[in-house]
Design an enzyme around this catalytic site. Sequence first.
Site, PDB file in Angstrom:
ATOM      1  N   ARG A 554     -10.966  -2.636  -5.090  1.00 32.22           N
ATOM      2  CA  ARG A 554      -9.985  -2.047  -4.173  1.00 32.22           C
ATOM      3  C   ARG A 554      -8.576  -2.542  -4.495  1.00 32.22           C
ATOM      4  NH1 ARG A 554     -12.059   2.038  -0.800  1.00 32.22           N
ATOM      5  NH2 ARG A 554     -10.087   1.777   0.279  1.00 32.22           N
ATOM      6  N   VAL A 555      -7.629  -1.646  -4.315  1.00 37.77           N
ATOM      7  CA  VAL A 555      -6.232  -2.052  -4.486  1.00 37.77           C
ATOM      8  C   VAL A 555      -5.545  -2.195  -3.131  1.00 37.77           C
ATOM      9  CG1 VAL A 555      -5.994  -1.041  -6.790  1.00 37.77           C
ATOM     10  CG2 VAL A 555      -5.469   0.371  -4.778  1.00 37.77           C
ATOM     11  N   ASP A 556      -6.286  -1.881  -2.066  1.00 39.23           N
ATOM     12  CA  ASP A 556      -5.694  -2.006  -0.722  1.00 39.23           C
ATOM     13  C   ASP A 556      -6.331  -3.203  -0.012  1.00 39.23           C
ATOM     14  OD1 ASP A 556      -8.231  -1.059  -0.362  1.00 39.23           O
ATOM     15  OD2 ASP A 556      -7.645   0.801   0.633  1.00 39.23           O
ATOM     16  N   ASP A 557      -6.075  -3.342   1.269  1.00 41.09           N
ATOM     17  CA  ASP A 557      -6.599  -4.495   1.989  1.00 41.09           C
ATOM     18  C   ASP A 557      -7.974  -4.232   2.573  1.00 41.09           C
ATOM     19  OD1 ASP A 557      -4.519  -6.229   1.432  1.00 41.09           O
ATOM     20  OD2 ASP A 557      -3.249  -5.227   2.910  1.00 41.09           O
ATOM     21  N   VAL A 558      -8.849  -3.768   1.714  1.00 41.08           N
ATOM     22  CA  VAL A 558     -10.226  -3.549   2.132  1.00 41.08           C
ATOM     23  C   VAL A 558     -11.088  -4.481   1.292  1.00 41.08           C
ATOM     24  CG1 VAL A 558     -12.121  -1.877   2.124  1.00 41.08           C
ATOM     25  CG2 VAL A 558      -9.844  -1.153   2.841  1.00 41.08           C
TER      26      VAL A 558
END
Length: 686
Positions: A554-558
């Site tokens: 993931r590149v997001d905050d997941v």
Amino acid sequence: MLVSFITLLRKARHDGAAPEAPKPVSYPPNKAAEEYPDVWQNMAYIKSREEYDVMYQRSIKDPNGFWRDIAVKEYAWQTEPHEHHYTSNFDVRKGKVFSRWFRGGKTNMCYNCLDRHVEAGHGGERAFIFEGNSPGVQAEATYAEALSEVNRLANWLKAQGVRRGDFVALYMPMILELPYAMLACARIGAVHAVVFGGFSAEALAGRIEGCKAKVLITCSATMRGAKPVNLKAIADEGCEHAKAKGHEVPKVLVYHNPECGKREDVNMVAGRDEFWQDAVPHQSPQCPVEWVDAEHPLFLLYTSGSTGKPKGVVHATGGFMVFVGQTTKYVFAVHPGDVFWCTADCGWVTGHSYVTYGPLLQRATSLVFEGVPTYPTPSRCWEVVDKWQVKQFYTAPTLIRSLMRFGDDYVARCDRSSLRILGSVGEPINPEAWRWYRDVVGSGKCCVCDTWFQTETGGHMIVNLPSAWTEKPGSASLPFFGVQPCLCDEKGREVPGVAEGTLCIKTSWPGAIRGVFGDQKRFEETYFKPFPGHYFSGDGARRDEDGYYWITGRVDDVINVSGHRIGTAEVESALVAHKHVAESAVVGYNHPIKGQGIWAFVTLKEGEEYSDTLKKELITTVRTEIGPFAAPDVIHWAPGLPKTRSGKIMRRILRKIAANKLDELGDTSTLADPAVVQVLIDMRGK
Ligand code: WTA
């Protein structure tokens, strides 16, 4: 006038011209075809990359024709879709984002999963196998039996006033009544919202209230290994909380699980609760099908994002049906009668697509397993495989790693010769686990099919079709038909060839998310604003010289914990709900079994004492706010958090501290107070 004449002329010339000859590309010999002769000869629908290329090219050049041909030939419609059934817009700059497939078509998912097969004379074939938590507890249901049971429940739902478009929440363990309930909703055009049985009362309440469920279907209790879980008590509390939030569920149907206690001991609320066993059997086993538009919502499934509350992902009947049926067919080389076992819980998208719907659409037998893979012993999965002669086994790398730990003997003592396809989903599979899966579990005779997809995509997007081309451990390889992935750089430009970037999808596909429930703005902001003109997946990826995709995470905050998506923001807000907590920041770190673990930095309010007891309390808080699976692995006391001068937490630094990569902290000079970093390092392990 002149212009339109020229356009016509051009069009005529174009139409008349010989179709562009596809460029022949030859690939190196396909080792997979030789290594898995039975799959290649007897099962695979696509036998080479060349064959795939032809079909793939058509699917992206003529999505209308490609998908309509399949839809009309392989599925039942009350009214067939129009010739030009597909429209979509993925570009926020051009207006509202939407996807529409099979316009003009009217169908019914339940009819396609059950009636269609029964009417064609296959009612006596097995639709489901149930394997209970304790070995020996089992059941089988034919297509005809499943249909009667689904119809009875559908009639009961109708008697409660549930109509087309109404929401029904399902909070159940993995027993046959869960897919029955999903199918019953689909039959009458109601929209199911399955809530994973591992979610807490609080999380259930948010979902019940979010969709204003007319009915909740639950179960008295379930056994997870040796541990009983009192689902009904959690469901009751969930209903209470939902009421406090402003929505009272009028009716609760409770399946009494005879394996877990007496029915007298189940708490029932008078006027609201009814036992499945009392209510459903009296209903008629016939129930007319409610034909719905292809775009009618089939289900709502909540998933975590990078910010705030979980999103209700909405899927549409026609597109989801065709896409999931086709991915099941091609990716697992499923034929009618195959015993297909997907270990995912129906509370997640994998269970929706590949426990309930996909296998039934292909007239296979879906195995539903209530228990845990290591109970009573780590041989359980392989015993189940032998007992029911499972051909396709589909699970997550985390399970493979956890079984690997117990050694090969538990596998070797079982026969496993029925297995042909081993699927993997949920996170990138590390090459060690891949090899063990293929060589030990599959005795080197099974294709490993890595499948990349998401709640939002409905079905597989990047996959290796079994024996059609050589696998590379850790890569899901190539796009499924109709899927056009690309990699984008930070500026949103597509990067060609061998490259790394953010994985995006350029055009719609039938199984695409239709919206975030009740929130078009959030739908567009989450998925279509980050890279205008594209669907943003939230994953990073690399493309190699053979065009294979490698998901990098993931590149997001997941965070991806044991293949479960958890938003760091959700865990943070659960922690902050504790009265002593001032602030928290949550990051993922590498975990040998779970893939990623949850590392929570916590700042207490002025004057509060940092203690081990409080750590335990905080973990309990997350368990009650979200569910046990989201409990932090580490609580790291943080008297201060690294913030920029504008107050933004620098998670990059926190990730390095969690990973103990202290020499990679990078530039800390932009922090409002660089000294906090050393304090955090000193607090590591305290
Ligand atoms: C991850 C689960 C690498 C990815 C089906 C994605 C994967 C998220 C794979 C979706 C795979 C899933 N290889 N990563 N084969 N499959 N993922 O919505 O990060 O629960 O974005 O759907 O899981 O999780 P979700």
